[in-house]
Every structure is written in C-alpha cells, then in structure tokens.
Design an enzyme around this catalytic site. Structure first.
Site, PDB file in Angstrom:
ATOM      1  N   LYS A   1     -11.525  -1.708   8.660  1.00 28.04           N
ATOM      2  CA  LYS A   1     -10.753  -2.542   9.577  1.00 28.04           C
ATOM      3  C   LYS A   1     -11.278  -2.380  11.008  1.00 28.04           C
ATOM      4  O   LYS A   1     -11.795  -3.310  11.589  1.00 28.04           O
ATOM      5  CB  LYS A   1      -9.266  -2.170   9.527  1.00 28.04           C
ATOM      6  CG  LYS A   1      -8.668  -2.110   8.138  1.00 28.04           C
ATOM      7  CD  LYS A   1      -8.686  -3.446   7.413  1.00 28.04           C
ATOM      8  CE  LYS A   1      -7.962  -3.337   6.070  1.00 28.04           C
ATOM      9  NZ  LYS A   1      -7.989  -4.587   5.308  1.00 28.04           N
ATOM     10  N   TRP A  31       0.834  -1.206   0.000  1.00 27.37           N
ATOM     11  CA  TRP A  31       0.000   0.000   0.000  1.00 27.37           C
ATOM     12  C   TRP A  31       0.864   1.250   0.000  1.00 27.37           C
ATOM     13  O   TRP A  31       0.526   2.250  -0.633  1.00 27.37           O
ATOM     14  CB  TRP A  31      -0.968  -0.032   1.173  1.00 27.37           C
ATOM     15  CG  TRP A  31      -1.806  -1.273   1.127  1.00 27.37           C
ATOM     16  CD1 TRP A  31      -1.783  -2.337   1.983  1.00 27.37           C
ATOM     17  CD2 TRP A  31      -2.757  -1.621   0.095  1.00 27.37           C
ATOM     18  NE1 TRP A  31      -2.661  -3.309   1.562  1.00 27.37           N
ATOM     19  CE2 TRP A  31      -3.262  -2.908   0.414  1.00 27.37           C
ATOM     20  CE3 TRP A  31      -3.214  -0.972  -1.047  1.00 27.37           C
ATOM     21  CZ2 TRP A  31      -4.220  -3.545  -0.377  1.00 27.37           C
ATOM     22  CZ3 TRP A  31      -4.166  -1.617  -1.844  1.00 27.37           C
ATOM     23  CH2 TRP A  31      -4.661  -2.879  -1.501  1.00 27.37           C
ATOM     24  N   ASP A  49      -1.064   6.931   6.458  1.00 30.70           N
ATOM     25  CA  ASP A  49      -2.145   6.011   6.111  1.00 30.70           C
ATOM     26  C   ASP A  49      -2.311   5.055   7.288  1.00 30.70           C
ATOM     27  O   ASP A  49      -1.489   4.163   7.498  1.00 30.70           O
ATOM     28  CB  ASP A  49      -1.780   5.250   4.832  1.00 30.70           C
ATOM     29  CG  ASP A  49      -2.808   4.176   4.464  1.00 30.70           C
ATOM     30  OD1 ASP A  49      -3.809   4.022   5.190  1.00 30.70           O
ATOM     31  OD2 ASP A  49      -2.594   3.500   3.439  1.00 30.70           O
TER      32      ASP A  49
END
Length: 357
Positions: A190, A99, A166
């Site tokens: 999440k 990511w 992030d």
C-alpha cells in the site's frame, strides 16, 4: 495520463519506478538486482538501510526489532497468536472488517479468542466503540484501516495489555507512537512498496513467553537472530521498499505526508458531501484517509459514472463487491492533482445529469 486509485498493489512514485527499473538492468557492476545473492555485502547494505529508514521515519524506540518477511499480513494472522498466545490464555480481537475477521479465524486455530466488539451487522460501516478490554488478555489485536469499507481507527485503544495492530493499509501515512504497540505488522503493497514483502515491528521483550514449540519459519525470534535472512528474502521487494522509503524521507517524512494525505481526503470528502449525486458509506467520524468509499444516490447512475470517469483517465475506483459503488484509494504516492481530477469528473457528471434532466 492515468490517475490510479487502485486499492492495491499500490501506486508508487515515478522516480521509484525508474530507479527500480534501472536496478533490474544493472544494480551492481553489470548484475541485476534480481540475480544478486542476498548474502552479498551490497544487499546486506540494502536491508540495513531499509531497517534504519523504517526506524527513523516511524521513530521506533530502542528495544524493538524491524523484520522484512514474506507471506503478507495473512501469514501474520497466524504468526501473531503462535508467538504471543500461550496455552490457557485469551486474546482480545476487535472485528472491524474482513481482514480483522480473517485474523480472528486464524487465531482461533491457535488458542482462545474473545471478540470484544464487532460492526459486522452494520456491514462494517463504523469502528466499534465502548467495549471493555479484559486486563488478563494476552494481547489486543485490531486493524487500523479497513480498505474494503473505508473506516480507519486513529486513536490507539487505552489498555495495559500488549497491543498488536495490522497497519497494512495506513502504515507510513500518518504519525504513530510505536511505543504504544507491542507488535505492528503490515503488508507492504500500500504505502511501502510492491507485493511480496511484509514489515513487522516487534517489541523484543514480548517474545519467548509461551511454552509452545514454534516452527522456525513462524518464529519471530528466528528472523530476528538472522537479520531477516533466515531464508532467502524477497530481494526485489525489499529494494523497491528502500527506494520508496528514501522518497518518503526526501519529502519531509511521515508528518509531511500525513499533512498531504489529510488535504487529499478532506477535498474528496467535501465533494462527496456537497454533490447531490453521491453519498459516503460509513460513519463520518471513522472515515478513512486511505480508502474513501462512496455510492450514488441513484444506483442506476453508477455504471455510467464509472465509464465517464474512465474516459477521464481515472482508474481503480470501482468499489468492493461487498460495498458496491466506488472506492478511491489515496495512498502516499497519489498526487493531489489526481484527486482534483476525480473531483472535476464528479462535478462534470453532475452538470451532465442536470442538463439531461
């Protein structure tokens, strides 16, 4: 009973499921949460409370805005440089996983990117350390938790440049000092709620400093000015996030859930290190609490163990293809009883192998 260790979308509390299901049937005097206008006072109250809880649970200082956006963290990979990286400037990025790498790729479409350090050559088994952050960087960007590889960065890098993070997979799982960041973004799926929602926490005075013309939907200021309702927001995702934030507050907040997350992670890592059939895949000092990655010493036993675990009601532990083995994702709502169930399965499989040998 199923023990859900899936990497995402996440496990949510049963009480949240029940409340959300009821709201689908009847949220407001016979109307479903799926059909009410986002312009109603009732839904405006939902957004206001959700914003208030984000600020309360994370102790967000004044001078920051909380936004509820769409597009996932993947859209933020482009929005961040569009809003913060001016012409002729360079942003520093830490490459610690897939990511982070995707964020770097998108930023390069916008401006200059300096990859300060990377652990790619070691298949991202550790968090890079010992790198320098140029003082003239427009900002430093890093990913706090790497879901695929099972590493987590717990300490904010020391720098005077703006820090962007992030936090998609570990936000709300541990106490953070928001004042150390200029911008935090996180896909909600999440620890916050269902897929379809992205949380952004942005320091107001960092915006408006580039001369770039930014499309309205990609401009943070557009969303700030319109209270996260520049366009129709993800109504249901925000509502379920609100329910989940209420649940987190009722449990004692982020400090309490951090204590529980530590206990869960320590218990499973202890078994991985003890059990001769298994071994961890990443540097011990960088081990994630959210995504615990491990393999078997004998790779031929991985499929039999996966089948054995599934027979015990344990689901979602198959590792990502780039790492193999197993990945136990242990987000906030996963009870420690599920962790114990996985540990017991590992111990039972060990006994079974010992008898067969």
């Amino acid at each position: 009973m199923k023990h859900n260790f899936g990497a995402g979308p996440c496990i949510l509390p049963q009480e949240v499921f029940k409340q959300a299901a009821q709201a689908v049937l009847d949220f407001n005097d016979g109307l479903s949460i799926l059909e009410i206008s986002h312009r109603t006072t009732e839904f405006e109250a939902v957004v206001a409370e959700a914003e208030k809880l984000v600020k309360e649970l994370l102790n967000v200082p004044s001078g920051y805005s909380v936004l509820f956006l769409q597009g996932g963290a993947s859209l933020q990979f482009a929005m961040v440089p569009m809003n913060l990286l001016g012409d002729g400037q360079t942003a520093g990025y830490l490459d610690s996983g897939v990511w982070a790498s995707k964020a770097i790729k998108e930023a390069k479409f916008v401006g200059n990117v300096n990859v300060l350090a990377s652990s790619k050559e070691s298949n991202y088994t550790f968090i890079p350390k010992g790198y320098e952050i140029p003082a003239d960087s427009a900002y430093l960007h890093y990913t706090s938790n790497n879901t695929i590889y099972g590493t987590e960065l717990f300490e904010v890098p020391q720098t005077n440049v703006p820090v962007v993070c992030d936090m998609s997979s570990d936000i709300m799982s541990r106490v953070i000092d928001v004042s150390k960041f200029s911008l935090i973004y996180a896909g909600a799926q999440k620890n916050i709620g269902p897929a379809g929602l992205t949380i952004v926490i942005v320091k107001d005075d960092i915006l408006g400093k580039t001369d770039r013309k930014i499309p309205s939907m990609l401009n943070y200021q557009s969303h700030i000015d319109n209270g996260s309702m520049y366009n129709t927001p993800p109504v249901f995702s925000i509502y379920v996030a609100l329910l989940n934030l209420r649940w987190l507050k009722s449990k004692g907040g982020v400090a309490q859930i951090e204590s529980e997350n530590k206990q869960k992670a320590e218990a499973l890592y202890r078994e991985i290190d003890r059990n001769p059939l298994f071994k961890g895949t990443c540097a011990v000092e960088d081990r994630s609490r959210m995504n615990i990655c491990f393999v078997m010493e004998n790779a031929e036993l991985e499929k039999p163990f996966l089948k054995f675990a599934e027979e015990q009601g344990i689901v979602g532990i198959k590792g990502h293809r780039s790492v193999g083995g197993f990945r136990a994702s242990m987000y906030n709502a996963l009870p420690i009883t599920s962790v114990h169930a996985l540990i017991e399965a590992m111990q039972s499989f060990e006994e079974k192998q010992a008898k067969s040998n």
